[in-house]
Scaffold this motif. Structure first.
Motif, PDB file in Angstrom:
ATOM      1  N   GLU A   2      33.942 -37.682  11.889  1.00 20.76           N
ATOM      2  CA  GLU A   2      35.018 -36.874  12.449  1.00 20.76           C
ATOM      3  C   GLU A   2      34.571 -35.417  12.518  1.00 20.76           C
ATOM      4  N   ILE A   3      34.824 -34.790  13.650  1.00 20.18           N
ATOM      5  CA  ILE A   3      34.513 -33.381  13.831  1.00 20.18           C
ATOM      6  C   ILE A   3      35.756 -32.701  14.375  1.00 20.18           C
ATOM      7  N   SER A   4      36.067 -31.561  13.826  1.00 16.61           N
ATOM      8  CA  SER A   4      37.252 -30.839  14.253  1.00 16.61           C
ATOM      9  C   SER A   4      37.141 -30.470  15.728  1.00 16.61           C
ATOM     10  N   PRO A   5      38.180 -30.725  16.526  1.00 11.46           N
ATOM     11  CA  PRO A   5      38.127 -30.373  17.954  1.00 11.46           C
ATOM     12  C   PRO A   5      37.823 -28.897  18.179  1.00 11.46           C
ATOM     13  N   GLU A  48      24.725 -34.099  51.982  1.00 11.53           N
ATOM     14  CA  GLU A  48      24.748 -33.183  50.841  1.00 11.53           C
ATOM     15  C   GLU A  48      26.125 -33.154  50.180  1.00 11.53           C
ATOM     16  N   VAL A  49      27.177 -33.276  50.971  1.00  8.91           N
ATOM     17  CA  VAL A  49      28.528 -33.326  50.414  1.00  8.91           C
ATOM     18  C   VAL A  49      28.663 -34.528  49.480  1.00  8.91           C
ATOM     19  N   LEU A  50      28.164 -35.680  49.903  1.00 10.94           N
ATOM     20  CA  LEU A  50      28.254 -36.891  49.086  1.00 10.94           C
ATOM     21  C   LEU A  50      27.454 -36.742  47.797  1.00 10.94           C
ATOM     22  N   ILE A  51      26.269 -36.168  47.903  1.00 12.25           N
ATOM     23  CA  ILE A  51      25.429 -35.991  46.707  1.00 12.25           C
ATOM     24  C   ILE A  51      26.093 -35.052  45.710  1.00 12.25           C
ATOM     25  N   LEU A  52      26.577 -33.916  46.181  1.00 15.77           N
ATOM     26  CA  LEU A  52      27.214 -32.952  45.288  1.00 15.77           C
ATOM     27  C   LEU A  52      28.520 -33.501  44.707  1.00 15.77           C
ATOM     28  N   THR A  53      29.211 -34.337  45.466  1.00 14.97           N
ATOM     29  CA  THR A  53      30.418 -34.980  44.939  1.00 14.97           C
ATOM     30  C   THR A  53      30.055 -35.918  43.796  1.00 14.97           C
ATOM     31  N   TRP A  54      29.001 -36.680  43.980  1.00 16.21           N
ATOM     32  CA  TRP A  54      28.577 -37.656  42.975  1.00 16.21           C
ATOM     33  C   TRP A  54      28.034 -36.970  41.727  1.00 16.21           C
ATOM     34  N   CYS A  55      27.644 -35.712  41.866  1.00 16.01           N
ATOM     35  CA  CYS A  55      27.089 -34.966  40.728  1.00 16.01           C
ATOM     36  C   CYS A  55      28.145 -34.142  39.992  1.00 16.01           C
ATOM     37  N   GLY A  56      29.416 -34.376  40.286  1.00 16.94           N
ATOM     38  CA  GLY A  56      30.471 -33.649  39.580  1.00 16.94           C
ATOM     39  C   GLY A  56      30.781 -34.278  38.230  1.00 16.94           C
ATOM     40  N   MET A  57      29.814 -34.286  37.336  1.00 18.09           N
ATOM     41  CA  MET A  57      29.924 -35.018  36.066  1.00 18.09           C
ATOM     42  C   MET A  57      30.648 -34.207  34.997  1.00 18.09           C
ATOM     43  N   ARG A  58      31.643 -34.813  34.380  1.00 17.38           N
ATOM     44  CA  ARG A  58      32.356 -34.169  33.286  1.00 17.38           C
ATOM     45  C   ARG A  58      31.644 -34.467  31.969  1.00 17.38           C
ATOM     46  N   GLY A  59      31.911 -33.627  30.964  1.00 19.44           N
ATOM     47  CA  GLY A  59      31.204 -33.817  29.704  1.00 19.44           C
ATOM     48  C   GLY A  59      31.899 -33.167  28.528  1.00 19.44           C
ATOM     49  N   LEU A  60      31.167 -32.273  27.853  1.00 25.00           N
ATOM     50  CA  LEU A  60      31.631 -31.711  26.591  1.00 25.00           C
ATOM     51  C   LEU A  60      32.979 -31.011  26.703  1.00 25.00           C
ATOM     52  N   ALA A  61      33.135 -30.178  27.726  1.00 26.78           N
ATOM     53  CA  ALA A  61      34.368 -29.405  27.850  1.00 26.78           C
ATOM     54  C   ALA A  61      35.585 -30.323  27.998  1.00 26.78           C
ATOM     55  N   THR A  62      35.438 -31.368  28.798  1.00 30.15           N
ATOM     56  CA  THR A  62      36.548 -32.302  29.004  1.00 30.15           C
ATOM     57  C   THR A  62      36.966 -32.955  27.688  1.00 30.15           C
ATOM     58  N   LEU A  63      35.986 -33.441  26.937  1.00 27.70           N
ATOM     59  CA  LEU A  63      36.319 -34.100  25.674  1.00 27.70           C
ATOM     60  C   LEU A  63      36.899 -33.120  24.667  1.00 27.70           C
ATOM     61  N   ALA A  64      36.275 -31.932  24.556  1.00 31.26           N
ATOM     62  CA  ALA A  64      36.726 -30.954  23.565  1.00 31.26           C
ATOM     63  C   ALA A  64      38.151 -30.492  23.855  1.00 31.26           C
ATOM     64  N   LEU A  65      38.464 -30.247  25.105  1.00 33.24           N
ATOM     65  CA  LEU A  65      39.813 -29.812  25.451  1.00 33.24           C
ATOM     66  C   LEU A  65      40.826 -30.931  25.192  1.00 33.24           C
ATOM     67  N   ALA A  66      40.441 -32.163  25.472  1.00 34.95           N
ATOM     68  CA  ALA A  66      41.350 -33.283  25.217  1.00 34.95           C
ATOM     69  C   ALA A  66      41.654 -33.404  23.730  1.00 34.95           C
ATOM     70  N   LEU A  67      40.618 -33.293  22.910  1.00 42.76           N
ATOM     71  CA  LEU A  67      40.816 -33.423  21.469  1.00 42.76           C
ATOM     72  C   LEU A  67      41.502 -32.202  20.860  1.00 42.76           C
ATOM     73  N   ALA A 102      41.753 -38.517  30.175  1.00 41.40           N
ATOM     74  CA  ALA A 102      40.625 -37.591  30.094  1.00 41.40           C
ATOM     75  C   ALA A 102      39.328 -38.333  29.781  1.00 41.40           C
ATOM     76  N   CYS A 103      39.372 -39.272  28.851  1.00 44.95           N
ATOM     77  CA  CYS A 103      38.177 -40.049  28.513  1.00 44.95           C
ATOM     78  C   CYS A 103      37.757 -40.952  29.664  1.00 44.95           C
ATOM     79  N   ALA A 104      38.743 -41.507  30.402  1.00 45.78           N
ATOM     80  CA  ALA A 104      38.417 -42.349  31.560  1.00 45.78           C
ATOM     81  C   ALA A 104      37.706 -41.542  32.629  1.00 45.78           C
ATOM     82  N   VAL A 105      38.169 -40.318  32.885  1.00 44.05           N
ATOM     83  CA  VAL A 105      37.515 -39.452  33.874  1.00 44.05           C
ATOM     84  C   VAL A 105      36.111 -39.100  33.413  1.00 44.05           C
ATOM     85  N   LEU A 106      35.953 -38.816  32.126  1.00 42.92           N
ATOM     86  CA  LEU A 106      34.628 -38.488  31.596  1.00 42.92           C
ATOM     87  C   LEU A 106      33.656 -39.644  31.826  1.00 42.92           C
ATOM     88  N   LEU A 107      34.085 -40.848  31.488  1.00 37.63           N
ATOM     89  CA  LEU A 107      33.211 -42.014  31.655  1.00 37.63           C
ATOM     90  C   LEU A 107      32.930 -42.287  33.129  1.00 37.63           C
TER      91      LEU A 107
END
Length: 523
Positions: A49-52, A338-357, A379-384
């Motif tokens: 466990e880590i504090s959000p 290029e629009v499709l590539i940049l759309t596919w590269c919109g990856m969520r990560g640390l900020a999404t999880l930290a804000l959710a927690l 939030a976790c579903a979007v991250l995954l």
């Protein structure tokens, strides 16, 4: 002890994931995320466990700092329009669309809590983007767009999130005061970042140990982030500005320090990234376990939000592509591919999880925070969905679209810099008094070395050449002349790095070859 053993295990797993990712041509952060989720299903697996409140302060400063070091102020002067449209406007639009959908689908969520959810899932993660895009030979221009977006979008999302949570806790609505709050926080963060850059420069002048000077750069990002947050400014912006300032003040003569610091930060970035995504995986497992069977009733809402996140980004980038063609702006997507590539590269990560927690458990009156369980699951579903799916399929997509780059553009840019470095070296030697003191055979040798310098910068190889010692004085003069030439070449590349038309990463590669060439010279 179990906690320590788990961290060490995740660090070791990061090294394994890097090797496995190289073989499978997959990003190691995605592999770490999947591995961590899978491990938590093992019976008896230790809890962690880590504090959000600690997730962002621990991981964002070093990872943002490592990414920002690869950029320069000149990049942002040229790409300010792209920065505003991608890092600020797109975050606002994504937040609004997701909040509207959540408000319609989730009973009792309320507009402020819905906005908090939108802010969580709006910003792509620069760490995830960097680790994925760099492995698939994506065009350098598109990687630069993603990097520029990722360095500042967290700041906009965090301000919106904090305002939405505060409104939920007080029972008020989110008002237009968010705009001046963001502007003032960003402006104050810029001042803090510049001050931290100056202070770091001052400290490194007092410290003689090269290792200690590199260690200072690890402490500074945390100091800038914490100071900014304490003053209610943007810690994200403060860290990025600090990194840009340190790069702006880099000295051509610090060859050994640059080599040491680069190796140091490569290790820090790799281990911090792997550990961060490993912990993200563990936290996602906790959410799944805590929600139990109730999670199945939230799947439909989560799928809708995930689709909206992709669709909004695709439509926004498509609009930018239309305007880019009209204005001939090459710093934005210019084609559907290029629009499709940049759309596919919109990856969520640390900020999404930290804000959710970081969501409060209850309101001041003791009641539950509105729709907190639904918000966490979505939030976790979007991250995954935005990290794992694109991370595993991006290499395939790049091949299907035939969008990979052969590196010729970067090679051409490196040739231009190498030519400038060679010209600067020759010019520095042309009328120098030392050349007049050299014997004829030494002059010939120096000229030959200058001719080889250009080739060395391009192919990245080093040739440790021994200078035939016929006379001790001639050898010393020859080394001195080479030193003058290399100093002039490094000065030219450092100056070019801060020019608007120069790709900082290409300049760093050429500068690294010059630094290594300098280090290989005999004392």
């Amino acid at each position: 002890m179990d906690q320590l053993a788990l961290i060490v295990g995740l660090l070791l797993a990061t090294v394994v994931a890097v090797g496995l990712g190289d073989r499978l041509r997959l990003p190691y952060p995605v592999l770490m995320l999947i591995l961590a989720i899978a491990l938590t299903f093992i019976p008896g697996f230790p809890e962690f466990e880590i504090s959000p409140e600690l997730i962002l302060p621990i991981f964002l400063p070093p990872l943002l700092f490592a990414t920002a070091q690869k950029s320069s102020w000149a990049v942002f002067r040229v790409r300010w329009r792209t920065l505003l449209l991608m890092a600020v406007a797109l975050v606002v639009v994504s937040t609004a669309v997701v909040a509207g959908a959540a408000w319609l689908m989730i009973p009792g969520i309320g507009i402020p809590a819905a906005i908090a959810l939108g802010a969580m899932v709006a910003p792509p993660d620069p760490v995830a983007v960097e680790s994925v895009a760099g492995r698939v030979h994506m065009p350098r221009r598109l990687i630069t767009v993603l990097q520029s977006e990722g360095l500042f979008n967290d700041a906009a999302a965090i301000v919106i999130f904090q305002a939405a949570v505060a409104a939920t806790m007080s029972g008020k609505e989110v008002g237009p005061e968010v705009i001046p709050q963001f502007v003032i926080g960003a402006a104050l963060a810029v001042v803090i970042g510049i001050a931290m850059g100056w202070l770091t420069k001052f400290i490194t002048k007092l410290v003689t140990s090269m290792v200690a000077r590199s260690a200072v750069t690890l402490v500074v990002p945390f100091a800038a982030y914490i100071l900014a947050e304490e003053l209610h400014a943007s810690g994200v912006v403060a860290v990025v500005v600090t990194a840009l300032e340190l790069q702006r003040h880099t000295r051509p003569q610090d060859a050994a320090e640059r080599i040491t610091r680069t190796a140091f930060w490569d290790v820090v970035e790799l281990l911090a990234t792997g550990l961060a995504f490993g912990l993200v995986g563990l936290e996602i497992r906790h959410v799944i376990r805590d929600e139990g069977t109730a999670i199945f009733g939230m799947i439909g809402m989560a799928v809708v939000i995930c689709i909206l996140v992709f669709v909004v980004r695709f439509l926004w980038l498509g609009l930018l592509a239309l305007t880019a063609r009209k204005r001939r702006n090459l710093l934005q997507p210019t084609s559907p591919k290029e629009v499709l590539i940049l759309t596919w590269c919109g990856m969520r990560g640390l900020a999404t999880l930290a804000l959710a927690l970081a969501l409060p458990m209850t309101l001041p009156d003791g009641s539950d925070f509105p729709a907190r369980h639904e918000i966490l699951v979505i939030a976790c579903a979007v991250l995954l969905a935005t990290l794992v799916l694109p991370g595993l399929t991006l290499p395939w997509l790049m091949r299907v679209l035939d969008a990979t780059e052969d590196g010729s553009h970067e090679q051409d840019a490196a040739k231009v810099l190498a030519k400038r470095a060679q010209s600067a070296a020759v010019a520095a030697l042309k009328d120098h008094d030392l050349m007049k003191e050299l014997p004829a055979e030494k002059v010939t040798l120096v000229k030959e070395k200058m001719r080889r310098l250009h080739a060395e910068l391009l192919d990245g190889t080093l040739r440790n050449e021994s200078v035939a010692e016929k006379r001790k004085r001639g050898r010393e003069l020859s080394i001195a002349v080479q030193t003058i030439a290399l100093d002039a070449a490094r000065q030219e590349v450092v100056a070019a790095r801060n020019e608007p038309g120069t790709d900082p990463e290409v300049a760093d590669r050429v500068l690294r070859q010059l630094d290594l060439r300098t280090m290989s010279m005999p004392d």
